[in-house]
Design an enzyme around this catalytic site. Structure first.
Site, PDB file in Angstrom:
ATOM      1  N   GLU A 363      30.785  40.365 -22.753  1.00  0.00           N
ATOM      2  CA  GLU A 363      31.514  40.206 -21.484  1.00  0.00           C
ATOM      3  C   GLU A 363      33.012  40.042 -21.711  1.00  0.00           C
ATOM      4  OE1 GLU A 363      29.819  38.068 -18.236  1.00  0.00           O
ATOM      5  OE2 GLU A 363      27.802  38.249 -19.079  1.00  0.00           O
ATOM      6  N   GLY A 364      33.511  40.811 -22.666  1.00  0.00           N
ATOM      7  CA  GLY A 364      34.940  40.812 -22.976  1.00  0.00           C
ATOM      8  C   GLY A 364      35.232  40.013 -24.222  1.00  0.00           C
TER       9      GLY A 364
END
Length: 394
Positions: A363-364
């Site tokens: 998620e990044g």
């Protein structure tokens, strides 16, 4: 900055802690060792309302705030991050994305099942050649008039093997760049959807991470989310909230490792006294406690800002990058406090150390979070917008 949890939030925290300690913990080592999907545990989490916590009750959700959600995530993540990542994806990415941007028909058909845990959802963005660069989608969705024809491959998909619904990001018009990307709701039993082998991972080993292949999958027009070309914005807005969930997971890993280290240091004796009374260990515990409390404030602040309808872009990224690095640093220190015992599975800290690494990646990545934060700084012309959240009334 004042954080005062109300009775409902405290009850959620206690319920999650009780479930984690009494239901998840007894089998977590074996599930991790054998990569066994926690089917029964996920079923119970659905019954307890952990899979649709923030969804409006009319769609089967709990109607809770984001603060309650991160409290539950923290407690679950102290014990079993394979379960907590399932909770995170189902809540932050799938349910939130559908409820916020889906049509009423889409919510009635899909959200009602996903929020209750009857179905599990998956968020399909990453590809073999498109991870951090989400604009480089190779998966295509060709407009065929009354439907789209979906082709491509997605990888690193959490719940890829057990989910009934995929939210798939695909390129519809390459000439338009990111404005030619769309998001689609895809049912996994449709013709052309193939599930690859389960990944054998360093951590979160009992969650099912798969590669997904789409070959001439017919996606009805009514299953597109938002207007034509909205897919990239949908992905970025959804991931923005998802980072708060992963920050809470990282916080839970660090907190869980810290609690185990404190307990062990008070029991283990060396040179005639508990090792917690030796400065070398006591200072480790002090550093752990300080960093974890700082991470907790960042995570709670980001959740509070989201609940207030504020721009939480920087806050979410700050929480994720800091909490994930605290999780990595202090899960390693927890192993060190345990000495040789920390290196064996029975004492749990080695698993938390392995689980911690992924929080810096999915998620990044931490690098992407720093890009987000720096761009917000330059965009707003300031480093930090002070807010004073109060999480309770009276």
């Amino acid at each position: 900055m004042t954080f005062e949890l109300n009775e409902e939030q405290l009850a959620v925290k206690e319920a999650a802690r009780d479930f984690a300690q009494n239901v998840l913990k007894p089998g977590v080592i074996e599930r991790d060792k054998t990569m066994t999907y926690p089917k029964e545990e996920v079923r119970q989490m659905g019954e307890l309302g952990f899979l649709g916590m923030m969804v409006d009750p009319r769609y089967g959700g709990g109607g809770m705030d984001t603060v309650s959600y991160v409290l539950a995530m923290e407690e679950l993540s102290k014990v079993d991050n394979s379960c907590s990542v399932i909770v995170s994806v189902n809540n932050s990415l799938v349910c939130w994305g559908l409820e916020t941007f889906g049509t009423e028909a889409q919510k009635e058909k899909y959200l009602t099942k996903i929020a209750t845990g009857e179905w599990i959802g998956a968020f399909c963005l990453s590809e073999p050649e498109a991870g951090s660069d989400a604009t480089s989608q190779q998966t295509t969705a060709v407009d065929m008039g009354d439907h789209y024809l979906l082709n491509g491959t997605k990888n690193w998909i959490t719940s890829g093997g057990t989910s009934k619904v995929h939210l798939v990001i695909a390129q519809t018009d390459r000439e338009k760049g990111h404005r030619g990307i769309n998001a689609f709701i895809v049912e996994t039993d449709w013709d052309g959807v193939a599930i690859g082998a389960k990944e054998d991972k360093l951590g979160i080993r009992s969650s099912d991470t798969h590669t997904i292949m789409y070959s001439d999958v017919k996606v009805p027009k009514e299953n597109r989310i938002g207007e034509d070309g909205f897919g990239f914005k949908f992905a970025m807005k959804t991931l923005g909230g998802g980072r708060i969930g992963i920050a809470a997971q990282a916080l839970g890993i660090a907190s869980g490792a810290y609690e185990l280290a404190v307990a062990y240091s008070q029991e283990r004796k060396a040179f005639g006294k508990p090792i917690s009374q030796h400065q070398a260990i006591a200072f480790k515990l002090a550093d752990m406690a300080t960093d974890i409390e700082a991470a907790r404030l960042l995570v709670y602040r980001a959740a509070w800002m989201k609940d207030q309808g504020m721009d939480y872009t920087s806050a979410g990224s700050m929480a994720k990058v800091f909490a994930s690095e605290v999780a990595m640093k202090h899960s390693v220190e927890a192993v060190q406090v345990h000495g040789g015992y920390g290196f064996v599975k029975e004492y749990h800290v080695e698993r938390l150390m392995r689980d911690a690494k992924i929080t810096q990646i999915y998620e990044g990545t931490s690098e992407i979070q720093r890009m987000v934060i720096s761009r917000q700084i330059l965009k707003k012309g300031e480093l930090y917008v002070p807010v004073t959240p109060t999480l309770a009334h009276g």
